[in-house]
Design a protein around this motif. Sequence first.
Motif, PDB file in Angstrom:
ATOM      1  N   TYR A 124       1.329  -5.635  13.888  1.00 34.90           N
ATOM      2  CA  TYR A 124       1.858  -4.610  12.983  1.00 34.90           C
ATOM      3  C   TYR A 124       2.853  -5.166  11.975  1.00 34.90           C
ATOM      4  O   TYR A 124       2.923  -4.683  10.838  1.00 34.90           O
ATOM      5  N   ASP A 125       3.611  -6.203  12.342  1.00 35.36           N
ATOM      6  CA  ASP A 125       4.593  -6.691  11.378  1.00 35.36           C
ATOM      7  C   ASP A 125       3.965  -7.618  10.339  1.00 35.36           C
ATOM      8  O   ASP A 125       4.504  -7.776   9.242  1.00 35.36           O
ATOM      9  N   THR A 126       2.829  -8.225  10.675  1.00 32.03           N
ATOM     10  CA  THR A 126       2.094  -8.977   9.660  1.00 32.03           C
ATOM     11  C   THR A 126       1.520  -8.018   8.622  1.00 32.03           C
ATOM     12  O   THR A 126       1.572  -8.288   7.410  1.00 32.03           O
ATOM     13  N   ILE A 127       0.967  -6.899   9.089  1.00 29.70           N
ATOM     14  CA  ILE A 127       0.489  -5.870   8.162  1.00 29.70           C
ATOM     15  C   ILE A 127       1.648  -5.373   7.302  1.00 29.70           C
ATOM     16  O   ILE A 127       1.527  -5.238   6.077  1.00 29.70           O
ATOM     17  N   TYR A 128       2.775  -5.111   7.927  1.00 21.75           N
ATOM     18  CA  TYR A 128       3.970  -4.650   7.222  1.00 21.75           C
ATOM     19  C   TYR A 128       4.407  -5.666   6.160  1.00 21.75           C
ATOM     20  O   TYR A 128       4.765  -5.299   5.031  1.00 21.75           O
ATOM     21  N   ALA A 129       4.355  -6.953   6.510  1.00 21.11           N
ATOM     22  CA  ALA A 129       4.828  -8.008   5.607  1.00 21.11           C
ATOM     23  C   ALA A 129       3.965  -8.139   4.368  1.00 21.11           C
ATOM     24  O   ALA A 129       4.427  -8.651   3.330  1.00 21.11           O
ATOM     25  N   HIS A 130       2.721  -7.687   4.443  1.00 16.49           N
ATOM     26  CA  HIS A 130       1.845  -7.761   3.277  1.00 16.49           C
ATOM     27  C   HIS A 130       2.330  -6.850   2.146  1.00 16.49           C
ATOM     28  O   HIS A 130       1.925  -7.048   0.999  1.00 16.49           O
ATOM     29  N   GLY A 149      -2.561 -15.469   4.703  1.00 22.72           N
ATOM     30  CA  GLY A 149      -3.259 -15.219   3.447  1.00 22.72           C
ATOM     31  C   GLY A 149      -4.554 -14.445   3.639  1.00 22.72           C
ATOM     32  O   GLY A 149      -4.588 -13.394   4.279  1.00 22.72           O
ATOM     33  N   ASP A 150      -5.652 -15.001   3.097  1.00 20.27           N
ATOM     34  CA  ASP A 150      -6.959 -14.332   3.180  1.00 20.27           C
ATOM     35  C   ASP A 150      -7.529 -14.321   4.591  1.00 20.27           C
ATOM     36  O   ASP A 150      -8.517 -13.623   4.854  1.00 20.27           O
ATOM     37  N   SER A 151      -6.942 -15.092   5.503  1.00 15.48           N
ATOM     38  CA  SER A 151      -7.426 -15.134   6.900  1.00 15.48           C
ATOM     39  C   SER A 151      -6.649 -14.187   7.799  1.00 15.48           C
ATOM     40  O   SER A 151      -6.790 -14.242   9.034  1.00 15.48           O
ATOM     41  N   THR A 152      -5.853 -13.310   7.206  1.00 20.47           N
ATOM     42  CA  THR A 152      -4.985 -12.429   8.000  1.00 20.47           C
ATOM     43  C   THR A 152      -5.761 -11.612   9.025  1.00 20.47           C
ATOM     44  O   THR A 152      -5.352 -11.512  10.188  1.00 20.47           O
ATOM     45  N   VAL A 198      -7.514  -1.728   7.267  1.00 18.94           N
ATOM     46  CA  VAL A 198      -6.338  -1.904   6.416  1.00 18.94           C
ATOM     47  C   VAL A 198      -6.715  -2.644   5.124  1.00 18.94           C
ATOM     48  O   VAL A 198      -7.464  -3.619   5.143  1.00 18.94           O
ATOM     49  N   ASP A 199      -6.208  -2.132   4.030  1.00 22.40           N
ATOM     50  CA  ASP A 199      -6.369  -2.786   2.729  1.00 22.40           C
ATOM     51  C   ASP A 199      -5.092  -3.591   2.471  1.00 22.40           C
ATOM     52  O   ASP A 199      -4.066  -3.045   2.080  1.00 22.40           O
ATOM     53  N   LEU A 200      -5.180  -4.871   2.702  1.00 19.54           N
ATOM     54  CA  LEU A 200      -3.982  -5.723   2.640  1.00 19.54           C
ATOM     55  C   LEU A 200      -3.459  -5.914   1.213  1.00 19.54           C
ATOM     56  O   LEU A 200      -2.361  -6.439   1.026  1.00 19.54           O
ATOM     57  N   SER A 201      -4.227  -5.473   0.236  1.00 14.25           N
ATOM     58  CA  SER A 201      -3.769  -5.548  -1.151  1.00 14.25           C
ATOM     59  C   SER A 201      -3.061  -4.263  -1.587  1.00 14.25           C
ATOM     60  O   SER A 201      -2.549  -4.188  -2.706  1.00 14.25           O
ATOM     61  N   SER A 202      -3.046  -3.265  -0.694  1.00 15.22           N
ATOM     62  CA  SER A 202      -2.433  -1.970  -1.010  1.00 15.22           C
ATOM     63  C   SER A 202      -1.166  -1.779  -0.183  1.00 15.22           C
ATOM     64  O   SER A 202      -1.229  -1.686   1.049  1.00 15.22           O
ATOM     65  N   ARG A 203      -0.019  -1.702  -0.844  1.00  9.15           N
ATOM     66  CA  ARG A 203       1.237  -1.482  -0.133  1.00  9.15           C
ATOM     67  C   ARG A 203       1.216  -0.149   0.608  1.00  9.15           C
ATOM     68  O   ARG A 203       1.700  -0.046   1.731  1.00  9.15           O
ATOM     69  N   ALA A 204       0.656   0.869  -0.035  1.00 11.13           N
ATOM     70  CA  ALA A 204       0.626   2.195   0.587  1.00 11.13           C
ATOM     71  C   ALA A 204      -0.203   2.189   1.864  1.00 11.13           C
ATOM     72  O   ALA A 204       0.194   2.772   2.883  1.00 11.13           O
ATOM     73  N   ASP A 205      -1.359   1.515   1.836  1.00  7.86           N
ATOM     74  CA  ASP A 205      -2.212   1.499   3.025  1.00  7.86           C
ATOM     75  C   ASP A 205      -1.606   0.638   4.122  1.00  7.86           C
ATOM     76  O   ASP A 205      -1.701   0.978   5.302  1.00  7.86           O
ATOM     77  N   CYS A 206      -0.971  -0.473   3.742  1.00  7.03           N
ATOM     78  CA  CYS A 206      -0.283  -1.295   4.747  1.00  7.03           C
ATOM     79  C   CYS A 206       0.796  -0.479   5.444  1.00  7.03           C
ATOM     80  O   CYS A 206       0.962  -0.563   6.672  1.00  7.03           O
TER      81      CYS A 206
END
Length: 230
Positions: A124-130, A149-152, A198-206
Amino acid sequence: MSFILLFGAFESFHAVQVERTRSRPIASGVLTPFQGLTFLGFQLLLGLGILLQLNNYSRILGASSLLLVFSYPLMKRFTFWPQAFLGLTFNWGVLLGWAAIKGSIDPAVVLPLYASGVFWTLVYDTIYAHQDKEDDLKVGVKSTALRFGDSTKEWISGFGLACISSLALSGINADIGWPYYAFLTAASGQLAWQIWTVDLSSRADCNRKFVSNKWFGAFIFGGILFGRLL
């Protein structure tokens, strides 16, 4: 004290530079660093008051966590794995809670449970950190989001599997009832949903996926509760 003030000032400077955290009390100027330290002192006194009510084993165990508590905030300056240190720190309560009731630690039950919390935190904190990876690059701080990065998704899938496996092992060693595993299955689904969608490029979705971890925690709590009652 001078170190704490310096560290607090540095953190406030970092918070100002990160878009998501600019509105926090100290970063926005609503509170001064001195007021923050006063509140921290009050919280520490309350924590000490609670710790002193516990058995001697728990007091020593609780006091030993201070090394992690004070070192964790510095980890983002020196390693790409601050989320791992957060997991070790955040989940110390697993050890302390068991010791407070039992007077000691049962490694077969408690250590897998502690490990599961560390792996969960890494998810969860890796997702948060994105949410902050662009700002973190500018400021020069590190995170698993930048490390993976892309391997998250591959990394956090592995951590999620390790989390669920550790929870299952802890349940088996604790001889907990079948409802625990039913709830654990539901928790596994919730964690898998987070990771896969999870969309790691979207702050809102993260942020949405990060907040959804309340349901994962609720499933595990329900499983422990009903696994003991039934």
